[in-house]
Write a protein that holds these residues in place. Sequence first.
Motif, PDB file in Angstrom:
ATOM      1  N   ILE A 117       8.370  71.245  45.916  1.00  0.00           N
ATOM      2  CA  ILE A 117       7.415  72.324  46.228  1.00  0.00           C
ATOM      3  C   ILE A 117       7.206  72.419  47.739  1.00  0.00           C
ATOM      4  CG2 ILE A 117       4.961  73.002  46.083  1.00  0.00           C
ATOM      5  CD1 ILE A 117       4.895  71.758  43.300  1.00  0.00           C
ATOM      6  N   MET A 118       7.188  71.242  48.392  1.00  0.00           N
ATOM      7  CA  MET A 118       6.901  71.196  49.828  1.00  0.00           C
ATOM      8  C   MET A 118       8.144  71.418  50.683  1.00  0.00           C
ATOM      9  SD  MET A 118       4.194  68.088  49.642  1.00  0.00           S
ATOM     10  CE  MET A 118       3.349  68.245  51.218  1.00  0.00           C
ATOM     11  N   GLY A 119       9.270  71.648  50.025  1.00  0.00           N
ATOM     12  CA  GLY A 119      10.458  72.062  50.782  1.00  0.00           C
ATOM     13  C   GLY A 119      11.495  70.992  51.078  1.00  0.00           C
ATOM     14  N   ALA A 120      11.381  69.811  50.463  1.00  0.00           N
ATOM     15  CA  ALA A 120      12.391  68.770  50.712  1.00  0.00           C
ATOM     16  C   ALA A 120      13.750  69.214  50.165  1.00  0.00           C
ATOM     17  CB  ALA A 120      11.977  67.463  50.043  1.00  0.00           C
ATOM     18  N   LYS A 121      14.808  68.782  50.857  1.00  0.00           N
ATOM     19  CA  LYS A 121      16.166  69.048  50.384  1.00  0.00           C
ATOM     20  C   LYS A 121      16.652  67.838  49.610  1.00  0.00           C
ATOM     21  CE  LYS A 121      16.839  73.047  52.273  1.00  0.00           C
ATOM     22  NZ  LYS A 121      16.676  74.158  51.342  1.00  0.00           N
ATOM     23  N   PHE A 122      17.236  68.083  48.436  1.00  0.00           N
ATOM     24  CA  PHE A 122      17.770  67.007  47.599  1.00  0.00           C
ATOM     25  C   PHE A 122      19.291  67.085  47.607  1.00  0.00           C
ATOM     26  CE2 PHE A 122      14.245  65.365  44.741  1.00  0.00           C
ATOM     27  CZ  PHE A 122      13.210  65.965  45.440  1.00  0.00           C
ATOM     28  N   TYR A 123      19.921  66.022  48.094  1.00  0.00           N
ATOM     29  CA  TYR A 123      21.381  65.987  48.130  1.00  0.00           C
ATOM     30  C   TYR A 123      21.902  64.833  47.280  1.00  0.00           C
ATOM     31  CZ  TYR A 123      20.669  68.912  52.306  1.00  0.00           C
ATOM     32  OH  TYR A 123      20.289  69.902  53.177  1.00  0.00           O
TER      33      TYR A 123
END
Lengths: 88, 136
Positions: B89-95
């Motif tokens: 929700i807070m905008g973290a990128k998941f790789y």
Amino acid sequence: MKEVEINGKAVTVVSTVDAVGLFCPLPVVKLKIEMEKLKLNEVAELLADDGGVLEDLPTYCRETNQKLLSLSKNKDDIFVAYVEKQRE
Amino acid sequence: MQKKGLALILHSGSYDRLYQGMSVALAALALGRVVKLFFTYWALETLRKDAGDSLILDEEARAHRKILEKNLKEKHMQKISQLYAQAKIMGAKFYACTQSMGLLNISRDELVKEVDKSMGLTTFLTEALEDQLLFI
């Protein structure tokens, strides 16, 4: 929505974030998520009992340019803070 | 001034480590920093659609299972899936680490929707060049 008195001034509180019981850093995280929903100059209330907020909330407000109107402990030993949105 | 980004390599699937790693990520996000999460090995396993929220603990943490279970039950601490959802929700990128996907035989379809893309370390380190980097 409710009215509270902060430093002798009536302030309208738009929303309350109840983070009582949650450990650091979640009170600040929950507040941040709520702040996103507010419009400029609206005020949110934060309730928390993790002592981390004493340092972390002023830091969060300073770093993200939000205005901390007050931070104090109520009679039930809960930290109550009011933050005004100054920045998107 | 643009704030320094935070890049985390999450390797352990042990709840205590993931919890701390995600706490660091969430605090950084609250401060308005860009956060990139690179999931390898046992941390990547927790991004499988069928991973659920069972309390996985490594040897060191296992001795303290009761404390963690109690605090989770009383909702002082959150489940890993909740921490992931908030970070998203807070905008973290998941790789997702492609090498880990190969090793553990995980396809892209088997990973939760939070995953933005899969990549190798070379790409991740290039993306995270200007960031603070932590391995957990």
